[in-house]
Design a protein around this motif. Sequence first.
Motif, short mmCIF file in Angstrom:
data_model
loop_
_atom_site.label_atom_id
_atom_site.label_comp_id
_atom_site.label_asym_id
_atom_site.label_seq_id
_atom_site.Cartn_x
_atom_site.Cartn_y
_atom_site.Cartn_z
N UNK A 1 0.81 -1.21 0.00
CA UNK A 1 0.00 0.00 0.00
C UNK A 1 0.85 1.26 0.00
N UNK A 2 1.90 1.29 0.80
CA UNK A 2 2.74 2.48 0.84
C UNK A 2 3.60 2.53 -0.41
N UNK A 3 4.13 3.66 -0.70
CA UNK A 3 4.63 3.89 -2.05
C UNK A 3 5.96 4.63 -2.08
N UNK A 4 6.95 4.14 -1.35
CA UNK A 4 8.19 4.91 -1.30
C UNK A 4 8.85 5.04 -2.66
N UNK A 5 8.83 3.98 -3.46
CA UNK A 5 9.46 4.09 -4.77
C UNK A 5 8.74 5.11 -5.65
N UNK A 6 7.42 5.14 -5.57
CA UNK A 6 6.65 6.14 -6.31
C UNK A 6 6.95 7.53 -5.76
N UNK A 7 7.01 7.64 -4.46
CA UNK A 7 7.35 8.90 -3.80
C UNK A 7 8.70 9.43 -4.28
N UNK A 8 9.70 8.55 -4.36
CA UNK A 8 11.03 8.96 -4.82
C UNK A 8 10.98 9.43 -6.27
N UNK A 9 10.25 8.72 -7.11
CA UNK A 9 10.15 9.10 -8.51
C UNK A 9 9.42 10.44 -8.67
N UNK A 10 8.35 10.63 -7.92
CA UNK A 10 7.62 11.89 -8.01
C UNK A 10 8.49 13.06 -7.59
N UNK A 11 9.32 12.85 -6.57
CA UNK A 11 10.25 13.91 -6.17
C UNK A 11 11.30 14.16 -7.24
N UNK A 12 11.73 13.11 -7.91
CA UNK A 12 12.63 13.27 -9.05
C UNK A 12 12.00 14.18 -10.11
N UNK A 13 10.71 13.95 -10.39
CA UNK A 13 10.01 14.78 -11.38
C UNK A 13 9.93 16.23 -10.94
N UNK A 14 9.66 16.47 -9.65
CA UNK A 14 9.63 17.84 -9.15
C UNK A 14 10.99 18.52 -9.36
N UNK A 15 12.06 17.83 -9.00
CA UNK A 15 13.40 18.41 -9.13
C UNK A 15 13.77 18.62 -10.60
N UNK A 16 13.43 17.67 -11.43
CA UNK A 16 13.75 17.77 -12.85
C UNK A 16 13.04 18.95 -13.50
N UNK A 17 11.81 19.23 -13.06
CA UNK A 17 11.05 20.33 -13.63
C UNK A 17 11.37 21.67 -12.96
#
Length: 121
Positions: free
Chosen positions: A76-92
């Motif tokens: 249920x928890x989503x650390x890998x998704x969380x890490x990827x979403x943060x990558x997208x924030x930083x990339x943008x």
Amino acid sequence: MKPILLVFFGGGFGSVLRYIIGKYLNNFENGIPYGTFLANILGSFLIGIILGLAAKNDSLTQNQTLFLATGFCGGFTTFSTFAYENHLFLKSGDFISFAVYTIASFVIGFLAVFLGMFLVK
């Protein structure tokens, strides 16, 4: 073999629920992915309750703990998704969303674990 099946089925249920929450609450055009955030906070709260109950007078069996904490909360928890979403924030270059999402997830996630454990004491 039984522990593996318990984790497998618990993880499946958790993953499906996370998918449903993300499908309806994540909207990257509006900033923070609230579905992932909610799954992480709810998962933190639930694992606090589950492990608190497991520690309290052995209220849960080892099999129940494997199914619920390792399986369900793990799926249920989503650390890998969380890490990827943060990558997208930083990339943008969206450093504000990155900071708010990361700090809120960690702080509220930890507080949710503590609250869950506190409630079962």
